[in-house]
Design an enzyme around this catalytic site. Sequence first.
Site, PDB file in Angstrom:
ATOM      1  N   LYS A  27       0.896  -1.475   0.076  1.00 35.95           N
ATOM      2  CA  LYS A  27       0.034   0.048   0.089  1.00 35.95           C
ATOM      3  C   LYS A  27       0.733   1.041   0.124  1.00 35.95           C
ATOM      4  CE  LYS A  27      -1.283   1.893   3.834  1.00 35.95           C
ATOM      5  NZ  LYS A  27      -2.018   2.117   5.020  1.00 35.95           N
ATOM      6  N   SER A  28       1.909   1.297   0.898  1.00 33.83           N
ATOM      7  CA  SER A  28       2.903   2.396   0.886  1.00 33.83           C
ATOM      8  C   SER A  28       3.475   2.827  -0.566  1.00 33.83           C
ATOM      9  CB  SER A  28       3.763   2.217   2.016  1.00 33.83           C
ATOM     10  OG  SER A  28       3.182   1.992   3.310  1.00 33.83           O
ATOM     11  N   GLY A 100      -4.846   7.734   5.415  1.00 34.55           N
ATOM     12  CA  GLY A 100      -3.819   9.020   5.826  1.00 34.55           C
ATOM     13  C   GLY A 100      -2.901   9.323   4.774  1.00 34.55           C
ATOM     14  N   SER A 174       4.579  11.892  13.004  1.00 39.25           N
ATOM     15  CA  SER A 174       4.527  11.149  12.000  1.00 39.25           C
ATOM     16  C   SER A 174       5.425  11.445  10.714  1.00 39.25           C
ATOM     17  CB  SER A 174       3.091  11.519  11.305  1.00 39.25           C
ATOM     18  OG  SER A 174       2.803  10.622   9.867  1.00 39.25           O
ATOM     19  N   SER A 202       9.569   6.094  12.570  1.00 37.36           N
ATOM     20  CA  SER A 202       9.307   5.377  11.390  1.00 37.36           C
ATOM     21  C   SER A 202      10.213   5.618  10.406  1.00 37.36           C
ATOM     22  CB  SER A 202       7.816   5.518  10.992  1.00 37.36           C
ATOM     23  OG  SER A 202       6.948   5.308  11.929  1.00 37.36           O
ATOM     24  N   ASP A 317       3.390  -0.504  12.440  1.00 36.99           N
ATOM     25  CA  ASP A 317       2.198  -1.104  11.993  1.00 36.99           C
ATOM     26  C   ASP A 317       2.035  -2.580  12.172  1.00 36.99           C
ATOM     27  OD1 ASP A 317       1.217   1.196  10.771  1.00 36.99           O
ATOM     28  OD2 ASP A 317       1.698   0.786   8.636  1.00 36.99           O
ATOM     29  N   LYS A 344      -3.155   7.128  14.512  1.00 34.90           N
ATOM     30  CA  LYS A 344      -3.570   6.164  13.118  1.00 34.90           C
ATOM     31  C   LYS A 344      -4.965   6.284  12.887  1.00 34.90           C
ATOM     32  CE  LYS A 344       0.948   4.974  12.319  1.00 34.90           C
ATOM     33  NZ  LYS A 344       1.531   4.391  11.066  1.00 34.90           N
ATOM     34  N   ARG A 348      -4.382   2.850  18.489  1.00 33.68           N
ATOM     35  CA  ARG A 348      -4.318   1.428  18.501  1.00 33.68           C
ATOM     36  C   ARG A 348      -3.804   0.997  19.920  1.00 33.68           C
ATOM     37  NH1 ARG A 348      -1.593   0.995  12.285  1.00 33.68           N
ATOM     38  NH2 ARG A 348      -3.596   1.229  11.371  1.00 33.68           N
TER      39      ARG A 348
END
Length: 402
Positions: A27-28, A100, A174, A202, A317, A344, A348
């Site tokens: 997806k990224s 997002g 983020s 990240s 994730d 997110k 979470r």
Amino acid sequence: MKSFPAAFRLEPKAPPNLVEISLPGSKSYTNRALLLAALADGESTLTNALFSDDTERMVECLNALGIRVEADRAGKVLKVRGQGVPTVSPSEPLYCGNAGTAIRFLAPFCAFGPGEVILTGNERMRQRPIRDLLDGIRQVGGEAVDLEGTGCPPIRVKGGGLSGGLCRIEGSRSSQYFSALLLSAARMEQGLTLAVEGELVSKPYIDMTLSILERFGVYAANSEYRRLHVPPGQEPKAIDYEVEGDASAASYFLAAAAVTGKTVRVGPLPEDTCQGDRGFVRVLAEMGCGWRQVGDRVELTGGTLRGVEADLNAMSDTAQTLAVVALFAEGPTTIRNIANTRIKETDRIAALHQELEKLGAVVEEFPDGLRIHPKKVYTPAGIETYDDHRMAMSFAVAGSRI
């Protein structure tokens, strides 16, 4: 867009000794490639592309901005006719759902369009912070505001271009804010220098952004994640691009093998991938699993699991997946340094605490993580997914044992 039942019932079932899984595209990488293909001048073809809510929202928004995207779902192919910049100012707000990457990557891109664009999303999206990115857009010469004064969508971005230059952004919330600006940086007159305030979360996602920029012909420099620089005078090139398998999706199948003691082989997932979530294999190995690289596939066999202490900042994730695996380990598992997961698709950390306790686990919650104390016997329960696909997929792993 495909619809699903309101609930699935999962019951334990003995899996085969060896399962082969062909992974969907990342997806990224798919959404990064879509944005760069739109910024290029010419037709790009994306193969092994992921078709999901997030990528389909991106495709819908690009089409509304005048970027023609043809989708072949059966063939997993997306053809993008890039125009370099948006050519249309939509009369209606662009709806990004809870995607997002879509809303954040599109925000700087919309600043190159001919007029004003409003981007919005679902209820949860309207609670997710985006103020840092809007401030970044303003620092490089754009006009972007949140319409309700909450620092969250809906947002309005005015067209006319971005001059670029130096931009300072807080790094702890983020990495997507940084990726969003980097992806559009080649169209900025002065290029872009991003100065990271504090510690960047990240980091592998920045590596992914820099690697795909290079594939599309854009040079970018990384000074130890303190400064990220895209020189001026560049533009993305239209290319044919094969999307890697999704390492985040791989984690669920690897986890299922871990908790059932069986073997799974997943791919394509090359050993040199920039995807940080591939590191989940090493965490499972520390817990007692065996694994090896077989060509472009990862093979993992479950073993007797033991609890671990895991810093998942580089692969946040996978936190929900590890939390579920921890239910079946000997001794507690501690997951730390994932405070950014509270903003997110859902909070979470809080969601995991709530749902793990429904099954009977004892959970300690921290501002940046949690500790799971496993039990010998669990109680089947209805699990709330909070409109978060990672909650659904992670707890599906629990369904293989409970």
